[in-house]
Design a protein around this motif. Structure first.
Motif, PDB file in Angstrom:
ATOM      1  N   SER A 569      26.771  40.689  37.831  1.00  0.00           N
ATOM      2  CA  SER A 569      27.478  40.618  36.555  1.00  0.00           C
ATOM      3  C   SER A 569      28.789  41.356  36.725  1.00  0.00           C
ATOM      4  N   LEU A 570      29.549  41.423  35.667  1.00  0.00           N
ATOM      5  CA  LEU A 570      30.823  42.124  35.752  1.00  0.00           C
ATOM      6  C   LEU A 570      30.653  43.622  35.935  1.00  0.00           C
ATOM      7  N   THR A 571      29.465  44.132  35.624  1.00  0.00           N
ATOM      8  CA  THR A 571      29.281  45.570  35.776  1.00  0.00           C
ATOM      9  C   THR A 571      29.358  45.992  37.229  1.00  0.00           C
ATOM     10  N   GLY A 596      32.149  33.234  22.919  1.00  0.00           N
ATOM     11  CA  GLY A 596      32.954  32.029  22.851  1.00  0.00           C
ATOM     12  C   GLY A 596      33.432  31.567  24.207  1.00  0.00           C
ATOM     13  N   SER A 597      34.086  32.402  24.968  1.00  0.00           N
ATOM     14  CA  SER A 597      34.547  32.053  26.303  1.00  0.00           C
ATOM     15  C   SER A 597      34.749  33.340  27.087  1.00  0.00           C
ATOM     16  N   THR A 598      34.179  33.407  28.266  1.00  0.00           N
ATOM     17  CA  THR A 598      34.271  34.606  29.079  1.00  0.00           C
ATOM     18  C   THR A 598      34.692  34.242  30.489  1.00  0.00           C
ATOM     19  N   HIS A 599      35.650  34.962  30.992  1.00  0.00           N
ATOM     20  CA  HIS A 599      36.090  34.806  32.365  1.00  0.00           C
ATOM     21  C   HIS A 599      36.135  36.183  33.007  1.00  0.00           C
ATOM     22  N   PRO A 600      36.047  36.246  34.302  1.00  0.00           N
ATOM     23  CA  PRO A 600      36.069  37.542  34.965  1.00  0.00           C
ATOM     24  C   PRO A 600      37.404  38.249  34.760  1.00  0.00           C
ATOM     25  N   VAL A 602      40.270  39.645  36.136  1.00  0.00           N
ATOM     26  CA  VAL A 602      40.910  39.583  37.453  1.00  0.00           C
ATOM     27  C   VAL A 602      41.610  40.892  37.782  1.00  0.00           C
ATOM     28  N   GLY A 603      42.014  41.627  36.748  1.00  0.00           N
ATOM     29  CA  GLY A 603      42.590  42.939  37.010  1.00  0.00           C
ATOM     30  C   GLY A 603      41.573  43.885  37.615  1.00  0.00           C
ATOM     31  N   ALA A 604      40.330  43.836  37.091  1.00  0.00           N
ATOM     32  CA  ALA A 604      39.263  44.654  37.660  1.00  0.00           C
ATOM     33  C   ALA A 604      38.915  44.191  39.068  1.00  0.00           C
ATOM     34  N   CYS A 605      38.969  42.881  39.304  1.00  0.00           N
ATOM     35  CA  CYS A 605      38.708  42.359  40.650  1.00  0.00           C
ATOM     36  C   CYS A 605      39.737  42.897  41.641  1.00  0.00           C
ATOM     37  N   LEU A 606      41.007  42.930  41.238  1.00  0.00           N
ATOM     38  CA  LEU A 606      42.051  43.436  42.120  1.00  0.00           C
ATOM     39  C   LEU A 606      41.886  44.933  42.364  1.00  0.00           C
ATOM     40  N   THR A 607      41.561  45.680  41.309  1.00  0.00           N
ATOM     41  CA  THR A 607      41.358  47.121  41.468  1.00  0.00           C
ATOM     42  C   THR A 607      40.201  47.419  42.412  1.00  0.00           C
ATOM     43  N   ASP A 608      39.120  46.666  42.258  1.00  0.00           N
ATOM     44  CA  ASP A 608      37.970  46.843  43.138  1.00  0.00           C
ATOM     45  C   ASP A 608      38.329  46.515  44.585  1.00  0.00           C
ATOM     46  N   PHE A 609      39.115  45.469  44.769  1.00  0.00           N
ATOM     47  CA  PHE A 609      39.512  45.078  46.122  1.00  0.00           C
ATOM     48  C   PHE A 609      40.372  46.157  46.761  1.00  0.00           C
ATOM     49  N   LEU A 610      41.330  46.710  46.016  1.00  0.00           N
ATOM     50  CA  LEU A 610      42.195  47.755  46.565  1.00  0.00           C
ATOM     51  C   LEU A 610      41.406  49.013  46.909  1.00  0.00           C
ATOM     52  N   SER A 611      40.339  49.291  46.149  1.00  0.00           N
ATOM     53  CA  SER A 611      39.539  50.487  46.428  1.00  0.00           C
ATOM     54  C   SER A 611      38.774  50.374  47.736  1.00  0.00           C
ATOM     55  N   ARG A 612      38.584  49.159  48.228  1.00  0.00           N
ATOM     56  CA  ARG A 612      37.831  48.963  49.465  1.00  0.00           C
ATOM     57  C   ARG A 612      38.728  48.763  50.674  1.00  0.00           C
ATOM     58  N   THR A 613      40.040  48.683  50.442  1.00  0.00           N
ATOM     59  CA  THR A 613      40.956  48.505  51.566  1.00  0.00           C
ATOM     60  C   THR A 613      41.329  49.865  52.155  1.00  0.00           C
ATOM     61  N   ALA A 614      41.661  49.871  53.415  1.00  0.00           N
ATOM     62  CA  ALA A 614      41.985  51.116  54.101  1.00  0.00           C
ATOM     63  C   ALA A 614      43.486  51.302  54.250  1.00  0.00           C
ATOM     64  N   GLN A 615      44.178  50.329  54.788  1.00  0.00           N
ATOM     65  CA  GLN A 615      45.598  50.454  55.056  1.00  0.00           C
ATOM     66  C   GLN A 615      46.184  49.061  55.160  1.00  0.00           C
ATOM     67  N   GLY A 616      47.489  48.989  55.072  1.00  0.00           N
ATOM     68  CA  GLY A 616      48.166  47.706  55.181  1.00  0.00           C
ATOM     69  C   GLY A 616      48.501  47.133  53.817  1.00  0.00           C
ATOM     70  N   PRO A 617      49.561  46.307  53.733  1.00  0.00           N
ATOM     71  CA  PRO A 617      49.947  45.690  52.460  1.00  0.00           C
ATOM     72  C   PRO A 617      48.907  44.685  51.982  1.00  0.00           C
ATOM     73  N   THR A 618      48.994  44.341  50.699  1.00  0.00           N
ATOM     74  CA  THR A 618      48.030  43.436  50.069  1.00  0.00           C
ATOM     75  C   THR A 618      48.751  42.180  49.608  1.00  0.00           C
ATOM     76  N   ARG A 619      48.193  41.043  49.951  1.00  0.00           N
ATOM     77  CA  ARG A 619      48.726  39.772  49.462  1.00  0.00           C
ATOM     78  C   ARG A 619      47.648  39.061  48.659  1.00  0.00           C
ATOM     79  N   LEU A 620      48.040  38.626  47.481  1.00  0.00           N
ATOM     80  CA  LEU A 620      47.117  37.928  46.589  1.00  0.00           C
ATOM     81  C   LEU A 620      47.580  36.486  46.458  1.00  0.00           C
ATOM     82  N   PHE A 621      46.731  35.552  46.878  1.00  0.00           N
ATOM     83  CA  PHE A 621      47.010  34.126  46.765  1.00  0.00           C
ATOM     84  C   PHE A 621      46.155  33.570  45.631  1.00  0.00           C
TER      85      PHE A 621
END
Length: 664
Positions: A569-571, A596-600, A602-621
């Protein structure tokens, strides 16, 4: 014409004349009354200044294009300061050094994405970035300033011959009206340049042609407002200020160049009115597109007839339009003409491929059609798209579509995922459904390709550099933009040794939508199971986890989906330290029923992704509906931190690359 236009006496024969570019030659010395001569001095001086301002405007535009050309093709400052290292298979890959120039360049990139990527004033301008609004504001500011600078704000009076009770009034309104008319003419070639598919601007700057659509639309409004004010100004002058009336107006309105001006204004009004969203919904996109082509060129011709002394701008507009149409036709012929392999030998001539269609029927969301075919031609670049025409349905329509396959050895393999909506795509879905009613072979249709268009999104850094973190987010059929990128990077021998994080997030309506690309998903899932730095997450927005996805999976994969879908889930985004499965399916249907309508998020998804990265720039496609891209722009802008980037923490140099042509 000069006499009628300014209410002066006819020039005498044998006089001396001075030439003025884009206007009438003037007789010197002036033989009219003092008021008329002073006014004519102002008119010609104002016209010469107007021509200078239009030349300066184009000098600035060409200068900017030159700088963009240098920055794109021969940038003297290398954007990636690298040191070569050797990988396990002896392939050279660049590793980024933290020099001052490199960090400064990255910091400026981060500043741009933090402050200019966000959207603003969406009720008025729609979903566009602050950078586009800045460019529009600069253009409007230039035009506003130089529309009024150099105009003489004074009143002159002249007697009317034979009417001692009347006098002609002359003010700066006439020269001012000429000024905005000249600027509108000078902007016409730029408007055409901004809307061409075979874009010279894209060739010079490397920016995909569809990114200029915003400026094209608003430049059209600017030209319309300028033309309307030009028309209104001269209407007031000729119908009110010049005397006697109505004789002066009747003589003025009957002239040929005025008639052409009225025709041009009618054409321009048609272009503006039928380019609005409500008009396009009412008449259909194809009517808008075809009528826009035709009426725009008729407008250019009418402008030529209205004021032939400035035909240079109209000739340039016609040349750009004809070049676009000619190159487009030539590229299509080259793409389909030549040697094409058959089962036994090569065949020379015109070849139109047949696409096999697979239908995914959905009464709730509309059908989705998958097209698969092969065609001999040069490989395209990942991120580029083609215009597809289906001659069996209509030879007058073509739709931009991104192939979800990776270019390779000829014949090139093309795969497209198309959601059926209205018009041609709906007819395509009806043809694709037909094999379900019989045991015949799968449905097929002929496809005519035009392209490729756009720019590559895969450079040497993405292929080889192992410290760029990649987050790929797709909504619905927008996966066609993301899938080739993932396949080109993930399905290589170098990927297991990669140090950076790669994550694929796909947002779909129903779990059965995964069948669109079942083979491709299986290949990516296999890599994710063995590479801890690669993860796949699928968000299903309109269903719960009560049923399993209808894919042909083995027992181990079914067990994996059961465990991830029942607990996901989103949690989980709020607990980065929790164990993460390489492949997870998150069902949001229960929340959608309640809210009514729920979508993930995406800001939380990006924050979570950055927390798991170590080094190097980030590109989001990313690719998907407008709402998804809009949310990602805000999220990426918030994630960029120039101060941290300057200190060497490149994770917060987040760049967004998205395909904004695709819909849900």
């Amino acid at each position: 014409m000069l006499s009628r236009r300014h209410g002066s006496h006819m020039p005498t024969e044998g006089g001396n004349y001075t030439h003025h570019w884009g206007y009438f030659s003037r007789e010197v010395p002036c033989t009219d009354d003092a008021g008329a001569c002073a006014y004519l001095d102002t008119v010609y001086h104002g016209h010469d200044i107007s021509m200078m301002y239009s030349a300066i405007m184009w000098a600035v535009i060409l200068g900017i294009l030159l700088l963009c050309f240098i920055g794109h093709y021969c940038n003297p400052i290398t954007r990636t300061m690298t040191a070569r290292i050797k990988t396990a298979n002896d392939t050279e890959c660049p590793r980024r050094s933290q020099s001052s120039i490199y960090r400064l360049t990255r910091m400026f990139d981060s500043i741009y994405h933090r402050h200019f990527l966000r959207e603003a004033l969406t009720p008025i301008f729609g979903h566009t970035t602050r950078f586009n609004l800045l460019l529009l504001a600069i253009l409007i500011g230039y035009l506003t300033i130089f529309t009024f600078v150099g105009i003489v704000y004074k009143t002159w009076y002249s007697p009317v011959e034979g009417r001692p009770d009347l006098r002609t009034t002359r003010v700066g309104l006439g020269p001012w009206s000429d000024r905005i008319g000249i600027l509108a003419y000078a902007l016409t070639p730029l408007s055409v340049l901004l809307c061409t598919r075979e874009s010279l601007l894209s060739l010079l700057t490397g920016i995909p042609y569809h990114h200029f659509n915003f400026l094209h639309r608003w430049l059209g409004w600017i030209i319309y407002i300028q033309s309307a004010l030009h028309t209104l100004g001269w209407t007031v002058v000729e119908a009110r200020l010049y005397q006697p009336q109505p004789a002066t107006w009747n003589e003025f309105i009957g002239q040929q160049y005025i008639i052409w001006g009225i025709v041009a204004m009618i054409f321009l009004t048609f272009l503006v009115v039928f380019s609005t969203k409500w008009a396009i919904r009412w008449t259909g996109y194809e009517f808008f597109r075809k009528s826009h082509y035709i009426i725009a060129m008729l407008y250019v011709g009418a402008c030529w007839g209205h004021w032939s002394k400035l035909a240079c701008w109209m000739i340039a507009s016609l040349a750009v339009w004809l070049l676009d149409r000619g190159v487009r036709l030539l590229r299509t012929l080259i793409l389909h003409t030549g040697a094409h392999s058959s089962d036994t030998h090569a065949v020379w001539g015109l070849h139109v491929p047949k696409a096999q269609m697979t239908s995914f029927v959905s009464e709730e969301d509309g059908d989705v059609v998958r097209l698969d075919f092969k065609h001999d031609h040069r490989p395209w670049e990942i991120g580029q798209h083609f215009y597809l025409c289906f001659p069996e349905l209509s030879v007058w329509q073509s739709h931009p579509m991104t192939p979800s396959s990776v270019p390779g050895i000829t014949p090139q393999s093309h795969t497209y995922i198309i959601r059926a909506k209205k018009g041609l795509t709906q007819s395509l879905a009806q043809i694709a459904r037909q094999p379900r009613l019989s045991s015949s072979e799968p449905a097929s249709t002929s496809v005519v390709l035009s392209g490729p268009y756009g720019q590559s999104i895969v450079d040497n850094d993405l292929h080889c550099t192992d410290d760029i973190n990649l987050l790929c987010i797709a909504g619905g059929t927008g996966v066609t933009f993301i899938l080739p990128l993932l396949q080109a990077i993930v399905l290589t021998s170098l990927f297991p040794q990669r140090r950076s994080q790669v994550e694929f997030i796909w947002i779909i309506r129903r779990k059965e939508n995964m069948a669109w690309i079942s083979a491709e998903i299986d290949a990516l899932r296999t890599v994710a199971a063995s590479c801890p730095h690669f993860r796949i997450r699928v968000f299903v927005t309109r269903e719960t986890a009560s049923d399993l996805p209808p894919l042909a999976l083995n027992e181990k994969e079914v067990d994996l989906i059961k465990r991830t879908s029942s607990s996901s889930s989103l949690t989980s985004l709020e607990q980065p330290s929790a164990p993460q499965s390489p492949f997870a399916v998150h069902y949001l249907g229960a929340a959608a029923t309640a809210e009514g309508s729920t979508h993930p998020d995406v800001g939380a998804c990006l924050t979570d992704f950055l927390s798991r990265t170590a080094q190097g720039p980030t590109r989001l496609f990313a690719s998907g509906p407008t709402g998804l891209v809009s949310s990602l722009r805000t999220a990426v802008a918030s994630a960029n931190d120039p101060a941290k980037v300057w200190k060497g923490d490149e994770r917060y140099d987040v760049q967004l690359v998205h395909d904004d042509r695709l819909e849900w």
